[in-house]
Scaffold this active site. Sequence first.
Site, PDB file in Angstrom:
ATOM      1  N   HIS A  48       0.832  -1.207   0.000  1.00  0.00           N
ATOM      2  CA  HIS A  48       0.000   0.000   0.000  1.00  0.00           C
ATOM      3  C   HIS A  48       0.868   1.259   0.000  1.00  0.00           C
ATOM      4  O   HIS A  48       0.564   2.239  -0.689  1.00  0.00           O
ATOM      5  CB  HIS A  48      -0.914  -0.032   1.221  1.00  0.00           C
ATOM      6  CG  HIS A  48      -1.696   1.220   1.429  1.00  0.00           C
ATOM      7  ND1 HIS A  48      -1.496   2.059   2.512  1.00  0.00           N
ATOM      8  CD2 HIS A  48      -2.672   1.805   0.694  1.00  0.00           C
ATOM      9  CE1 HIS A  48      -2.320   3.085   2.419  1.00  0.00           C
ATOM     10  NE2 HIS A  48      -3.035   2.962   1.344  1.00  0.00           N
ATOM     11  N   GLU A  51       2.225   1.815  -3.447  1.00  0.00           N
ATOM     12  CA  GLU A  51       1.160   2.363  -4.299  1.00  0.00           C
ATOM     13  C   GLU A  51       1.108   3.885  -4.176  1.00  0.00           C
ATOM     14  O   GLU A  51       0.990   4.608  -5.180  1.00  0.00           O
ATOM     15  CB  GLU A  51      -0.178   1.747  -3.922  1.00  0.00           C
ATOM     16  CG  GLU A  51      -1.374   2.332  -4.663  1.00  0.00           C
ATOM     17  CD  GLU A  51      -2.568   2.563  -3.758  1.00  0.00           C
ATOM     18  OE1 GLU A  51      -3.098   3.693  -3.734  1.00  0.00           O
ATOM     19  OE2 GLU A  51      -2.979   1.604  -3.077  1.00  0.00           O
ATOM     20  N   HIS A  52       1.195   4.402  -2.958  1.00  0.00           N
ATOM     21  CA  HIS A  52       1.216   5.857  -2.751  1.00  0.00           C
ATOM     22  C   HIS A  52       2.426   6.486  -3.438  1.00  0.00           C
ATOM     23  O   HIS A  52       2.319   7.536  -4.083  1.00  0.00           O
ATOM     24  CB  HIS A  52       1.279   6.168  -1.249  1.00  0.00           C
ATOM     25  CG  HIS A  52      -0.050   6.221  -0.578  1.00  0.00           C
ATOM     26  ND1 HIS A  52      -0.574   7.379  -0.046  1.00  0.00           N
ATOM     27  CD2 HIS A  52      -0.976   5.264  -0.344  1.00  0.00           C
ATOM     28  CE1 HIS A  52      -1.752   7.135   0.483  1.00  0.00           C
ATOM     29  NE2 HIS A  52      -2.021   5.847   0.320  1.00  0.00           N
ATOM     30  N   GLU A 126      -3.649   8.265   7.138  1.00  0.00           N
ATOM     31  CA  GLU A 126      -4.703   7.387   6.617  1.00  0.00           C
ATOM     32  C   GLU A 126      -5.006   6.260   7.604  1.00  0.00           C
ATOM     33  O   GLU A 126      -6.167   5.906   7.832  1.00  0.00           O
ATOM     34  CB  GLU A 126      -4.273   6.815   5.259  1.00  0.00           C
ATOM     35  CG  GLU A 126      -5.364   6.045   4.555  1.00  0.00           C
ATOM     36  CD  GLU A 126      -4.930   5.538   3.192  1.00  0.00           C
ATOM     37  OE1 GLU A 126      -5.753   4.876   2.524  1.00  0.00           O
ATOM     38  OE2 GLU A 126      -3.766   5.779   2.796  1.00  0.00           O
TER      39      GLU A 126
END
Length: 427
Positions: A48, A51-52, A126
């Site tokens: 994840h 991905e950022h 997040e």
Amino acid sequence: MDLYDLSTLPTGERVITEHVPNVRSVSFGFWIGTGSRDETEARAGVSHFIEHLLFKGTSTHSAQEIAEIFDGLGGELNAATSRETTLVYARVPDDRLEPALDVMAGMVYDPAFAEIDSEREVVLEEIAMVDDNPQDLIHDLVAEAVFGGHPIGRPVIGRAEVISSVSKKSLIAYHRAAYAADNIVVAAAGNVTHDRLVELLSERVPATEPHVRARKPFGRVAPPGYRFQRKATEQYHVCLGAPGISRRDERRFAASLLDSILGGSASSRLFQEIREKRGMAYSVYSFASQYSDSGQVGLYVGTREENLVECFEIVARELADVAAGNVRPGELERAQENLKGRMLLSLESTSNRMSRLGKSLISDTELLSLDELVAKVDAVTGDDVAALAADLLRLDRLSAAGIGPSESRFRAAIERVNPALVERAAA
């Protein structure tokens, strides 16, 4: 409607397209066969995080330039990480495909891994946002309860302690190993020809080392689990869950219909009994996820303390009723028409068409035509649905997770469903 072209680039990526001539857009995505279940505990959340970081620049474009280019193209650019895949995708006008592909190929194959520390803070925010939102957090808790210590039960978003400390060197090494040509599918749907996309990709994708998969298979099912997090909320947020079936299982069509009958539609049993007839919840629904070798089924209820026990008495009654074979007149037919209608409507979106192609190929799942899908749905009987409910949603098979102010109130509700689970948790 269901014609597609498939080929493999010399570098190893598989490319699949569907030509939709009556639109002026193209949706395309890079599907990478890696997700949170492929991580070790010490690297939980790295997929994840990467991905950022794909959006933070390449060797030829800065993060701001990437944003400005897509704004100037009138396009949409996004990404998503799941338990088994990472997806970088876009939708652009059909005459803007080449410049969009220039940028996205750089993001996927040649990220600069710039601004790591600032983006690290974004991901930590997040994670904190999920922790503050019980309607999201409860799904992470129930996955942990269902899958125990298996990686498939960990939060996709990752662990704060990992994100806080993972090094740039580790991120680059993880990206190099996972983003390999033989682990990537490029899917597209819209006003694009297969040969044109293959030509554009052949000019832009580099050779990579073969991918070595280290995915831990899902073996023996763990005993039902129990999780509770005390939080000063106005509602109790509760999920029941159990291991489900894989996306290759022929019973997946019955599973979709069972989901619709129980809580996946406005006419479903749980929605009608708990929300519409009694007004005891705003949000109540069932859900089903399917992975390459396993799956998850479950339901969610958010309700105030005074309604909690009665809600789960209703849940226990409805689950037992379906599992006993009592599919009511009209329920199955309505669920079948609902599912077929949603499949048909989804095909009006090039993004959905692209996702259908990419997800099937990256997961090595049979790609069925719309006619074949309809036939599979129509072939499901009430006995099939009841047998699956008895297999997957037997009450003593259910795990439970809850968020709320009082664990004793949560346990009182779960006792109505699976008393043995509460006894084990108290021992």
